[in-house]
Design an enzyme around this catalytic site. Structure first.
Site, short mmCIF file in Angstrom:
data_model
loop_
_atom_site.label_atom_id
_atom_site.label_comp_id
_atom_site.label_asym_id
_atom_site.label_seq_id
_atom_site.Cartn_x
_atom_site.Cartn_y
_atom_site.Cartn_z
N TYR A 183 28.18 40.09 26.29
CA TYR A 183 27.60 41.26 26.98
C TYR A 183 26.51 41.91 26.13
O TYR A 183 25.59 42.53 26.64
CB TYR A 183 28.70 42.25 27.33
CG TYR A 183 28.34 43.19 28.46
CD1 TYR A 183 27.92 42.68 29.69
CD2 TYR A 183 28.40 44.56 28.30
CE1 TYR A 183 27.58 43.53 30.73
CE2 TYR A 183 28.06 45.42 29.32
CZ TYR A 183 27.66 44.90 30.54
OH TYR A 183 27.33 45.75 31.56
N LYS A 211 25.29 50.47 28.39
CA LYS A 211 26.33 51.06 29.23
C LYS A 211 27.10 52.16 28.50
O LYS A 211 27.52 53.14 29.11
CB LYS A 211 27.28 49.98 29.74
CG LYS A 211 26.65 48.98 30.70
CD LYS A 211 26.15 49.63 31.98
CE LYS A 211 25.71 48.59 33.00
NZ LYS A 211 25.16 49.19 34.24
#
Length: 275
Positions: free
Chosen positions: A176, A183
């Protein structure tokens, strides 16, 4: 494709006014960003918001995206379809001018856009380029602040601002990478915006879905492994689908969530609770 086999209310393949499931949001008007195709989380949200009675405006990033979004906007009866590339100066202002002219107010915004250049997303965080990092933050995080700033004067009677996060903001998720940093910043922005806008009765949330097979997710390396791990580890050994996410978004937009703000709401079939 999203796994709808275990969903009690899967999103209809063809949406029409007969799919309405209530008037909980009748009279509410909102903007939804990020619809790319019928598998998009943003489309699941828009379709469920319409099903509960809300009017929605959708956006598209460019002419190519419009060819996919326009039929979906027509399918759910979206009131407005507007061009918006957050990297293009003036486009966001034009969207809000049109909403002000057409509606005079805004009750909710759903922000479901994120991006990082492939080279930076697939590489180690420590090797991320300055330009790649800046662009990831610009599109994935700062655009939410811009939307909040533009929406604030149109929410004189209160409203709700929602964005989409992921568990990679809380814990390290393999592959990720830089998007996890974006995020995490986005979730922090939700908390700060909630504090700043609370006196105006504007509630702010991050919704954190489990992994889904969307076009945006396809850019993550080894995403199939992430999907397989989610199915294996979640309590029900299943994925969520975009209809389930849309129902939660409808709840947050509605009055039932009036006592909540600044929270990250997990819609991942319990995955985030598992070691």
């Amino acid at each position: 494709m999203p796994d709808t086999a275990h969903s009690p209310d899967p999103l209809p393949i063809v949406w029409n006014p007969d799919d309405r499931i209530g008037d909980m949001l009748k009279g509410r008007r909102g903007l939804v960003l990020g619809v790319a195709n019928e598998n998009s989380i943003a489309f699941g949200c828009a379709a469920k918001l319409r099903a509960f009675g809300a009017e929605v405006a959708l956006t598209y990033a460019d002419d190519r995206t419009r060819s996919f979004v326009a039929p979906l906007a027509e399918r759910i009866g979206a009131s407005l379809l507007l061009p918006l590339n957050v990297e293009q100066p003036g486009e966001l202002d034009a969207v809000f001018e049109r909403i002000k002219r057409e509606w005079g107010r805004l009750d909710f915004v759903v922000h479901s856009i994120a991006f990082a250049p492939k080279a930076d997303l697939h590489g180690r965080v420590i090797d991320c380029s300055a330009d790649g990092f800046a662009r990831a933050m610009r599109i994935s995080v700062y655009s939410f602040l811009e939307l909040a700033r533009a929406a604030e004067p149109l929410m004189a009677a209160g409203g709700a601002l929602l964005t989409m996060s992921y568990y990679g903001a809380d814990k390290v998720v393999n592959h990720y990478n830089v998007m996890g940093l974006a995020k995490a910043s986005l979730q922090a922005a939700v908390r700060y915006l909630a504090a700043e806008l609370g006196e105006k009765n504007i509630r702010v949330y991050a919704v954190s879905p489990g992994p889904l097979q969307t076009r945006a997710a396809s850019g993550i390396a080894h995403f199939d492994e992430l999907i397989e791990a989610a199915v294996n580890r979640s309590p029900g050994h299943r994925l969520v689908d975009i209809a389930e996410i849309g129902r939660v978004v409808a709840f947050l937009v509605g009055g039932g969530a009036s006592g909540m703000t600044g929270d990250t709401i997990y819609v991942d079939a319990g995955l985030h609770n598992m070691a």
